[in-house]
Design an enzyme around this catalytic site. Structure first.
Site, PDB file in Angstrom:
ATOM      1  N   CYS A   8       0.830  -1.204   0.000  1.00  0.00           N
ATOM      2  CA  CYS A   8       0.000   0.000   0.000  1.00  0.00           C
ATOM      3  C   CYS A   8       0.866   1.257   0.000  1.00  0.00           C
ATOM      4  O   CYS A   8       1.702   1.458   0.891  1.00  0.00           O
ATOM      5  CB  CYS A   8      -0.931  -0.005   1.215  1.00  0.00           C
ATOM      6  SG  CYS A   8      -1.831   1.542   1.411  1.00  0.00           S
ATOM      7  N   ASP A  31      -0.625  16.930  -1.252  1.00  0.00           N
ATOM      8  CA  ASP A  31      -1.022  16.087  -2.384  1.00  0.00           C
ATOM      9  C   ASP A  31      -0.056  16.319  -3.544  1.00  0.00           C
ATOM     10  O   ASP A  31       0.301  17.461  -3.846  1.00  0.00           O
ATOM     11  CB  ASP A  31      -2.464  16.418  -2.811  1.00  0.00           C
ATOM     12  CG  ASP A  31      -3.045  15.332  -3.706  1.00  0.00           C
ATOM     13  OD1 ASP A  31      -3.962  14.622  -3.247  1.00  0.00           O
ATOM     14  OD2 ASP A  31      -2.580  15.189  -4.858  1.00  0.00           O
ATOM     15  N   HIS A  47      -4.207   0.941   8.527  1.00  0.00           N
ATOM     16  CA  HIS A  47      -4.772   0.766   7.181  1.00  0.00           C
ATOM     17  C   HIS A  47      -6.214   0.280   7.247  1.00  0.00           C
ATOM     18  O   HIS A  47      -6.493  -0.787   7.811  1.00  0.00           O
ATOM     19  CB  HIS A  47      -3.947  -0.249   6.381  1.00  0.00           C
ATOM     20  CG  HIS A  47      -4.514  -0.498   5.018  1.00  0.00           C
ATOM     21  ND1 HIS A  47      -3.966   0.025   3.876  1.00  0.00           N
ATOM     22  CD2 HIS A  47      -5.618  -1.190   4.621  1.00  0.00           C
ATOM     23  CE1 HIS A  47      -4.701  -0.342   2.833  1.00  0.00           C
ATOM     24  NE2 HIS A  47      -5.716  -1.078   3.264  1.00  0.00           N
ATOM     25  N   ASN A  86     -13.266  10.670  -0.746  1.00  0.00           N
ATOM     26  CA  ASN A  86     -13.838   9.935  -1.864  1.00  0.00           C
ATOM     27  C   ASN A  86     -13.973   8.474  -1.438  1.00  0.00           C
ATOM     28  O   ASN A  86     -13.000   7.867  -0.991  1.00  0.00           O
ATOM     29  CB  ASN A  86     -12.931  10.048  -3.100  1.00  0.00           C
ATOM     30  CG  ASN A  86     -12.828  11.482  -3.597  1.00  0.00           C
ATOM     31  OD1 ASN A  86     -13.798  12.229  -3.573  1.00  0.00           O
ATOM     32  ND2 ASN A  86     -11.635  11.880  -4.027  1.00  0.00           N
ATOM     33  N   GLY A  92     -14.415   8.452  -7.201  1.00  0.00           N
ATOM     34  CA  GLY A  92     -13.134   9.127  -7.411  1.00  0.00           C
ATOM     35  C   GLY A  92     -12.000   8.618  -6.546  1.00  0.00           C
ATOM     36  O   GLY A  92     -10.889   9.155  -6.616  1.00  0.00           O
ATOM     37  N   THR A  94      -8.894   6.688  -5.673  1.00  0.00           N
ATOM     38  CA  THR A  94      -7.858   6.021  -6.467  1.00  0.00           C
ATOM     39  C   THR A  94      -6.833   5.309  -5.586  1.00  0.00           C
ATOM     40  O   THR A  94      -6.134   4.418  -6.056  1.00  0.00           O
ATOM     41  CB  THR A  94      -7.119   7.025  -7.367  1.00  0.00           C
ATOM     42  OG1 THR A  94      -6.551   8.051  -6.558  1.00  0.00           O
ATOM     43  CG2 THR A  94      -8.062   7.640  -8.392  1.00  0.00           C
ATOM     44  N   HIS A  97      -6.500   3.386   0.734  1.00  0.00           N
ATOM     45  CA  HIS A  97      -6.114   3.521   2.144  1.00  0.00           C
ATOM     46  C   HIS A  97      -6.836   4.795   2.572  1.00  0.00           C
ATOM     47  O   HIS A  97      -6.611   5.854   1.963  1.00  0.00           O
ATOM     48  CB  HIS A  97      -4.587   3.639   2.259  1.00  0.00           C
ATOM     49  CG  HIS A  97      -4.057   3.930   3.623  1.00  0.00           C
ATOM     50  ND1 HIS A  97      -3.065   3.172   4.214  1.00  0.00           N
ATOM     51  CD2 HIS A  97      -4.340   4.918   4.504  1.00  0.00           C
ATOM     52  CE1 HIS A  97      -2.778   3.676   5.409  1.00  0.00           C
ATOM     53  NE2 HIS A  97      -3.537   4.749   5.601  1.00  0.00           N
ATOM     54  N   HIS A  99      -8.165   8.205   3.459  1.00  0.00           N
ATOM     55  CA  HIS A  99      -7.492   9.500   3.576  1.00  0.00           C
ATOM     56  C   HIS A  99      -8.512  10.612   3.435  1.00  0.00           C
ATOM     57  O   HIS A  99      -9.546  10.448   2.790  1.00  0.00           O
ATOM     58  CB  HIS A  99      -6.370   9.645   2.540  1.00  0.00           C
ATOM     59  CG  HIS A  99      -6.812   9.393   1.133  1.00  0.00           C
ATOM     60  ND1 HIS A  99      -6.964   8.116   0.630  1.00  0.00           N
ATOM     61  CD2 HIS A  99      -7.164  10.239   0.129  1.00  0.00           C
ATOM     62  CE1 HIS A  99      -7.374   8.194  -0.617  1.00  0.00           C
ATOM     63  NE2 HIS A  99      -7.515   9.473  -0.957  1.00  0.00           N
ATOM     64  N   HIS A 101      -9.039  14.560   2.301  1.00  0.00           N
ATOM     65  CA  HIS A 101      -8.498  15.697   1.562  1.00  0.00           C
ATOM     66  C   HIS A 101      -8.869  16.974   2.304  1.00  0.00           C
ATOM     67  O   HIS A 101     -10.040  17.166   2.672  1.00  0.00           O
ATOM     68  CB  HIS A 101      -9.125  15.800   0.167  1.00  0.00           C
ATOM     69  CG  HIS A 101      -8.837  14.642  -0.750  1.00  0.00           C
ATOM     70  ND1 HIS A 101      -7.918  14.720  -1.788  1.00  0.00           N
ATOM     71  CD2 HIS A 101      -9.345  13.392  -0.799  1.00  0.00           C
ATOM     72  CE1 HIS A 101      -7.899  13.557  -2.434  1.00  0.00           C
ATOM     73  NE2 HIS A 101      -8.755  12.739  -1.864  1.00  0.00           N
TER      74      HIS A 101
HETATM   75  P1  5GP Z   1      -8.293   9.758  -4.021  1.00  0.00           P
HETATM   76  O1  5GP Z   1      -8.451   9.951  -5.494  1.00  0.00           O
HETATM   77  O2  5GP Z   1      -8.037   8.305  -3.677  1.00  0.00           O
HETATM   78  O3  5GP Z   1      -9.395  10.353  -3.184  1.00  0.00           O
HETATM   79  O4  5GP Z   1      -7.017  10.568  -3.585  1.00  0.00           O
HETATM   80  C1  5GP Z   1      -5.728  10.105  -3.805  1.00  0.00           C
HETATM   81  C2  5GP Z   1      -4.854  11.317  -3.831  1.00  0.00           C
HETATM   82  O5  5GP Z   1      -3.527  10.896  -3.620  1.00  0.00           O
HETATM   83  C3  5GP Z   1      -4.885  12.070  -5.158  1.00  0.00           C
HETATM   84  O6  5GP Z   1      -5.305  13.400  -4.923  1.00  0.00           O
HETATM   85  C4  5GP Z   1      -3.449  11.979  -5.652  1.00  0.00           C
HETATM   86  O7  5GP Z   1      -3.032  13.164  -6.290  1.00  0.00           O
HETATM   87  C5  5GP Z   1      -2.677  11.689  -4.388  1.00  0.00           C
HETATM   88  N1  5GP Z   1      -1.460  10.913  -4.570  1.00  0.00           N
HETATM   89  C6  5GP Z   1      -1.324   9.786  -5.330  1.00  0.00           C
HETATM   90  N2  5GP Z   1      -0.073   9.327  -5.219  1.00  0.00           N
HETATM   91  C7  5GP Z   1       0.591  10.164  -4.381  1.00  0.00           C
HETATM   92  C8  5GP Z   1       1.932  10.191  -3.882  1.00  0.00           C
HETATM   93  O8  5GP Z   1       2.780   9.348  -4.178  1.00  0.00           O
HETATM   94  N3  5GP Z   1       2.256  11.205  -3.036  1.00  0.00           N
HETATM   95  C9  5GP Z   1       1.350  12.155  -2.669  1.00  0.00           C
HETATM   96  N4  5GP Z   1       1.780  13.111  -1.831  1.00  0.00           N
HETATM   97  N5  5GP Z   1       0.080  12.165  -3.124  1.00  0.00           N
HETATM   98  C10 5GP Z   1      -0.299  11.167  -3.951  1.00  0.00           C
HETATM   99 ZN    ZN Z   2      -2.413   1.353   3.613  1.00  0.00          ZN
END
Ligand code: 5GP
Ligand code: ZN
Length: 124
Positions: A8, A31, A47, A86, A92, A94, A97, A99, A101
């Site tokens: 992860c 981000d 996790h 998300n 949305g 991606t 794990h 998190h 925003h």
């Molecule tokens: P999700 O789309 O899952 O809600 O948010 C994942 C977020 O993680 C995205 O906004 C993406 O830009 C960010 N992200 C993906 N890979 C990395 C990384 O390696 N480092 C950081 N700091 N952010 C990441």
């Molecule tokens: Zn994780």
């Protein structure tokens, strides 16, 4: 001990990285692809795949997680901001794990979550 997944990305970042803010059990990072002038991600070390699984946290950890989100925003000087989670791929998500925003720092933060903005405007 918090659960971790070896495969992860955010478990790995939660173990080691450059943090905007850090406290026992939680880290905050910028981000990599910001959608607002300030775009921070709050990660629990523990996790769980998605917010759907939030009940896996103990009650005190859940409270602490929310406090940590607010503390992080305050630490970077934000008073007005949005907190977004998300939940699931079609919403949305991606990285699987959990998190949070934190988006703030200007009107640009409204542009990238059209559904949330539409709901907010409908309620005005
Ligand atoms: P999700 O789309 O899952 O809600 O948010 C994942 C977020 O993680 C995205 O906004 C993406 O830009 C960010 N992200 C993906 N890979 C990395 C990384 O390696 N480092 C950081 N700091 N952010 C990441
Ligand atoms: Zn994780």
């Amino acid at each position: 001990m918090p659960t971790r997944r070896d495969d992860c990305l955010f478990c790995s970042i939660a173990r080691q990285g450059a943090y905007v803010h850090q406290a026992k059990g939680f880290v905050a990072i910028n981000d990599i692809n910001p959608q607002a002038p300030v775009h921070i991600l709050v990660l629990p070390e523990h996790h769980v795949d998605t917010f759907r699984d939030v009940a896996e946290f103990e009650a005190k950890e859940t409270k602490r997680m929310l406090e940590f989100v607010a503390e992080t925003a305050a630490k970077v000087g934000l008073t007005d901001y949005r907190v977004v989670v998300n939940v699931g791929a079609t919403a949305g998500q991606t990285v699987f794990h959990l998190h949070w925003h934190i988006l703030g720092g200007g009107p640009a933060s409204r542009e990238d979550v059209p559904a949330a903005v539409a709901i907010a405007e409908a309620n005005e």
